[in-house]
Enzyme design. Structure first.
Site, mmCIF file in Angstrom:
data_model
loop_
_atom_site.group_PDB
_atom_site.id
_atom_site.type_symbol
_atom_site.label_atom_id
_atom_site.label_comp_id
_atom_site.label_asym_id
_atom_site.label_seq_id
_atom_site.Cartn_x
_atom_site.Cartn_y
_atom_site.Cartn_z
ATOM 1 N N GLY A 164 0.792 -1.222 0.000
ATOM 2 C CA GLY A 164 0.000 0.000 0.000
ATOM 3 C C GLY A 164 0.822 1.267 0.000
ATOM 4 C CB CYS A 165 4.245 2.080 0.980
ATOM 5 S SG CYS A 165 3.962 1.991 2.739
ATOM 6 C CD GLN A 166 3.720 8.086 -4.199
ATOM 7 O OE1 GLN A 166 3.467 8.675 -3.167
ATOM 8 N NE2 GLN A 166 3.792 8.698 -5.360
ATOM 9 C CB SER A 167 8.326 5.027 -1.505
ATOM 10 O OG SER A 167 7.829 5.339 -0.241
#
Length: 138
Positions: free
Chosen positions: A50-53
């Site tokens: 779920g993290c962009q990075s």
């Protein structure tokens, strides 16, 4: 220092800054204090969904306390996970499992993040709690 005292300390630190650009700069500074995950533990299983990075999180349960390490390829994200870990490190799994991370709301962090970064924050909190729950069952 217990979990509530750590939370209060963070809220006080962020109250010093009026401008969110200054708060972001402080978050980036906090990332430099992040207890880093070992390179060989940066696996797909430890990657937070779920993290962009990319954010890797590892947890150990030693002598009744949780110890977290992490890393990210983005400097603000690295600061955010450092902030979360600062509160929960050296706490019992039961304490972490019931903890609500109220300081996130108090300092206004989530409302100042992009939707993708906000989703990442939710994923980080979820993984920290899941690690605590796993430790409780072990």
């Amino acid at each position: 220092m217990n979990i509530q005292e750590k939370e209060t300390e963070i809220i006080e630190e962020f109250s010093i800054y009026d401008d969110w650009m200054d708060k972001y700069a402080y978050i980036i500074e906090l990332g430099k204090e992040l207890p880093l995950i070992d390179e060989d533990k940066k696996t797909k299983e430890r990657l937070i969904v779920g993290c962009q990075s990319q954010v890797w999180l590892d947890a150990e349960h030693v002598d009744g306390k949780m110890r977290f390490t992490a890393d990210s390829d983005a400097i603000i994200t690295k600061g955010i996970i450092a902030l979360l870990i600062r509160v929960v490190n050296d706490e019992s799994p039961a304490e972490i499992a019931k903890y609500n991370f109220d300081f996130i709301q108090e300092i206004g962090l989530q409302e100042h993040l992009s939707p993708t970064r906000s989703n990442g924050l939710v994923g980080m909190v979820k993984d920290i709690k899941l690690n605590a729950l796993k430790a409780m069952k072990a």
